[in-house]
Design an enzyme around this catalytic site. Structure first.
Site, mmCIF file in Angstrom:
data_model
loop_
_atom_site.group_PDB
_atom_site.id
_atom_site.type_symbol
_atom_site.label_atom_id
_atom_site.label_comp_id
_atom_site.label_asym_id
_atom_site.label_seq_id
_atom_site.Cartn_x
_atom_site.Cartn_y
_atom_site.Cartn_z
ATOM 1 N N ARG A 116 67.132 -25.440 75.569
ATOM 2 C CA ARG A 116 67.041 -26.789 76.157
ATOM 3 C C ARG A 116 68.286 -27.543 75.707
ATOM 4 O O ARG A 116 68.519 -27.711 74.512
ATOM 5 C CB ARG A 116 65.773 -27.506 75.681
ATOM 6 C CG ARG A 116 65.809 -28.991 75.969
ATOM 7 C CD ARG A 116 64.492 -29.675 75.782
ATOM 8 N NE ARG A 116 63.579 -29.337 76.863
ATOM 9 C CZ ARG A 116 62.472 -30.036 77.141
ATOM 10 N NH1 ARG A 116 62.148 -31.091 76.430
ATOM 11 N NH2 ARG A 116 61.696 -29.665 78.135
ATOM 12 N N HIS A 143 65.023 -28.157 85.687
ATOM 13 C CA HIS A 143 63.895 -27.844 84.803
ATOM 14 C C HIS A 143 63.001 -26.830 85.534
ATOM 15 O O HIS A 143 61.878 -27.133 85.928
ATOM 16 C CB HIS A 143 63.135 -29.132 84.473
ATOM 17 C CG HIS A 143 62.226 -29.031 83.292
ATOM 18 N ND1 HIS A 143 62.119 -27.879 82.517
ATOM 19 C CD2 HIS A 143 61.363 -29.926 82.737
ATOM 20 C CE1 HIS A 143 61.240 -28.103 81.555
ATOM 21 N NE2 HIS A 143 60.769 -29.318 81.665
ATOM 22 N N GLN A 146 59.263 -25.962 84.490
ATOM 23 C CA GLN A 146 58.296 -26.988 84.868
ATOM 24 C C GLN A 146 57.933 -26.855 86.347
ATOM 25 O O GLN A 146 56.754 -26.890 86.715
ATOM 26 C CB GLN A 146 58.875 -28.392 84.589
ATOM 27 C CG GLN A 146 57.930 -29.518 84.947
ATOM 28 C CD GLN A 146 56.759 -29.639 83.985
ATOM 29 O OE1 GLN A 146 56.935 -29.707 82.780
ATOM 30 N NE2 GLN A 146 55.537 -29.653 84.515
ATOM 31 N N ASP A 238 58.662 -39.084 87.765
ATOM 32 C CA ASP A 238 59.188 -38.741 86.437
ATOM 33 C C ASP A 238 59.792 -40.018 85.854
ATOM 34 O O ASP A 238 59.984 -41.010 86.574
ATOM 35 C CB ASP A 238 60.239 -37.621 86.581
ATOM 36 C CG ASP A 238 60.733 -37.086 85.239
ATOM 37 O OD1 ASP A 238 60.112 -37.392 84.197
ATOM 38 O OD2 ASP A 238 61.753 -36.370 85.226
ATOM 39 N N CYS A 278 55.660 -34.513 85.122
ATOM 40 C CA CYS A 278 55.969 -33.448 84.163
ATOM 41 C C CYS A 278 55.634 -33.843 82.725
ATOM 42 O O CYS A 278 55.441 -32.977 81.882
ATOM 43 C CB CYS A 278 57.440 -33.057 84.271
ATOM 44 S SG CYS A 278 58.558 -34.451 83.991
ATOM 45 N N ARG A 306 52.270 -24.724 82.007
ATOM 46 C CA ARG A 306 53.558 -24.361 81.419
ATOM 47 C C ARG A 306 53.381 -23.076 80.609
ATOM 48 O O ARG A 306 54.218 -22.165 80.646
ATOM 49 C CB ARG A 306 54.078 -25.478 80.494
ATOM 50 C CG ARG A 306 54.478 -26.749 81.197
ATOM 51 C CD ARG A 306 55.698 -26.552 82.076
ATOM 52 N NE ARG A 306 56.848 -26.065 81.313
ATOM 53 C CZ ARG A 306 57.643 -26.825 80.555
ATOM 54 N NH1 ARG A 306 57.442 -28.127 80.477
ATOM 55 N NH2 ARG A 306 58.673 -26.308 79.906
HETATM 56 N N1 NVA Z 1 63.554 -35.865 83.403
HETATM 57 C C1 NVA Z 1 62.970 -35.785 82.091
HETATM 58 C C2 NVA Z 1 62.077 -34.577 82.002
HETATM 59 C C3 NVA Z 1 61.433 -34.376 80.669
HETATM 60 C C4 NVA Z 1 60.572 -33.171 80.615
HETATM 61 C C5 NVA Z 1 64.072 -35.692 81.060
HETATM 62 O O1 NVA Z 1 65.036 -34.946 81.275
HETATM 63 O O2 NVA Z 1 63.986 -36.374 80.047
HETATM 64 N N1 CP Z 2 57.589 -31.522 80.567
HETATM 65 C C1 CP Z 2 58.279 -31.117 79.490
HETATM 66 O O1 CP Z 2 59.211 -30.310 79.560
HETATM 67 O O2 CP Z 2 57.832 -31.656 78.329
HETATM 68 P P1 CP Z 2 58.542 -31.580 76.899
HETATM 69 O O3 CP Z 2 59.777 -32.424 76.980
HETATM 70 O O4 CP Z 2 57.515 -32.145 75.957
HETATM 71 O O5 CP Z 2 58.874 -30.164 76.588
#
Ligand code: NVA
Ligand code: CP
Length: 319
Positions: A116, A143, A146, A238, A278, A306
Site C-alpha cells: 500500500r 484500489h 476493494q 468514498d 469502502c 475483503r
Molecule cells: N480513497 C480512500 C480509500 C481508503 C480505503 C483513500 O485513498 O484514502
Molecule cells: N477499505 C480499505 O482499504 O480500508 P483500510 O484503509 O482500513 O485498509
C-alpha cells in the site's frame, strides 16, 4: 465454467501480479469472484483449506490501514501461510534503499508481496523488480482488491452483475478508478458524479469505456448527483479527501457540499438499492448517518468480503 476452462484459468493466474483490474480479462475476474465465494463457503462451514501452507506474504504499508492489513494477515493464516507486516519507515526502503533492491531481496524470502503506497509507479517498479507476485493494496491511482470484494458483494446480494447500474457520487479518486474498470469488465452500467476539478483520470475513463464497449456496459460522467443516482441498483461513495490529501480537507468540503449521499438524494435510486462505501467513512460528510446505517447499507458485508476476495487472489497467484 467447464473443468478444463477452470484448469486453464488457474494456470493463467499462477505467478501473476495483481496491480489493477485493467490487467485481468473479464473471465479471470469472474473466476476470482467465484473462487472468493467458494472460499467463503468453506470458511463458514469450518472446512480447513490450506493451499498456502509454508508460504509467506510480506505486507509493505506506507499508509494507514484497518481492513487491508487485518484481512490480508488473517487470510494468509487461514490459507495455511504466514504474513509479515512491514512498515515502510522500519525498512531500509524508508532510508533510501531502491525499490529494485528491495524487490529483489524480498523475493528471496517471500512468496508474495502486498504493498500500500502513494505513487502507483512504486507498485509497478516493485513488480518489475520482484520475482514473486505483487498485489496492489491501494495506491493514489487504484484500489483493485476493494473493487473485487465489492463486485463479489453485489453479486451475492443481487444474484447478477451484468446490466446493473452502479452510481458513484464524489471524488474522482483511486476507488472510483477501480470501480469503473471493474464495472466495464463485468458489464455494469456506471454513472459517476463529481464536482469540477475532481473528475476521474481521463485515461482510466477512456480505457474503461473501451472495455465497457466489449461487455455491454457503459460509463457516464456528470456533474449532477441526481442524474448519476437515477434508478441505480448500487450507490457508492468514498471520502472527499483521501489519504495524502488531508491538507485539502477544508476546500474539498466546500467543493463537495452538494455531493453528499443522503436520504433526499437516495430517493432517486431504485427502492432496493445497495449503499456501499469502502470505509473508513466520514459520517455527515460524503454520506449521512441515516444512509450509512440504514437498511440499504451493506458496508460491513463489503468489508468482510475483503478477506474472501483477497484469499482468492492469494490462492490463485501464490498457490
Ligand atoms: N480513497 C480512500 C480509500 C481508503 C480505503 C483513500 O485513498 O484514502
Ligand atoms: N477499505 C480499505 O482499504 O480500508 P483500510 O484503509 O482500513 O485498509
Amino acid at each position: 465454467m467447464s473443468e478444463t476452462l477452470l484448469q486453464d484459468m488457474a494456470a493463467s493466474l499462477k505467478g501473476r501480479d495483481f496491480l489493477g483490474l485493467v490487467d485481468y480479462k473479464p473471465e479471470e475476474i469472474r473466476y476470482l469472484i467465484d473462487l472468493a465465494i467458494d472460499l467463503k463457503k468453506k470458511q463458514k462451514a469450518g472446512d480447513s483449506h490450506q493451499p498456502l501452507k509454508g508460504k509467506t506474504l510480506g505486507m509493505i504499508f506506507e499508509k494507514s490501514s484497518t481492513r487491508t492489513r487485518v484481512s490480508f494477515e488473517v487470510g494468509m493464516y487461514q490459507l495455511g501461510g504466514h504474513a509479515l507486516f512491514l512498515s515502510k519507515n522500519d525498512l531500509q526502503l524508508g532510508r533510501g534503499e531502491t525499490i529494485w533492491d528491495t524487490a529483489q531481496t524480498m523475493s528471496r524470502y517471500l512468496d508474495g508481496i502486498m504493498i500500500r503506497t502513494y505513487a502507483h509507479r512504486t507498485v509497478i517498479d516493485l513488480a518489475r523488480g520482484a520475482t514473486v507476485p505483487v498485489i496492489n493494496g491501494l495506491t493514489d491511482r487504484s484500489h483493485p482488491c476493494q473493487a473485487l470484494a465489492d463486485y463479489q458483494t453485489v453479486l451475492e446480494k443481487k444474484g447478477k452483475l451484468e446490466g446493473l447500474k452502479i452510481a458513484y457520487i464524489g471524488d474522482g479518486n483511486n476507488m472510483v478508478h477501480s470501480l469503473m474498470m471493474g464495472a466495464a469488465k463485468l458489464g455494469l452500467h456506471m454513472a459517476v458524479a463529481s464536482p469540477e476539478g475532481y473528475d476521474p483520470d481521463q485515461e482510466v475513463v477512456k480505457n474503461s469505456r473501451e472495455n465497457a464497449a466489449l461487455t455491454g456496459g457503459s460509463l457516464l460522467l456528470t456533474r449532477d448527483p441526481k442524474e448519476a443516482i437515477a434508478d441505480a441498483d448500487v450507490v457508492y461513495t468514498d471520502v472527499w479527501a483521501s489519504m495524502g490529501f488531508e491538507a485539502e480537507q477544508k476546500e474539498r468540503e466546500i467543493a463537495f457540499a452538494s455531493y453528499q449521499v443522503n436520504e433526499e438524494l437516495a430517493r432517486y435510486a431504485k427502492k432496493d438499492y445497495l449503499f456501499m462505501h469502502c470505509l473508513p467513512a466520514h459520517r455527515g460528510e460524503e454520506v449521512s448517518e441515516g444512509v450509512l446505517e440504514g437498511p440499504n447499507s451493506i458496508i460491513f458485508d463489503q468489508a468482510e468480503n475483503r478477506l474472501h476476495a483477497q484469499k482468492a487472489v492469494m490462492a490463485a497467484l501464490m498457490g
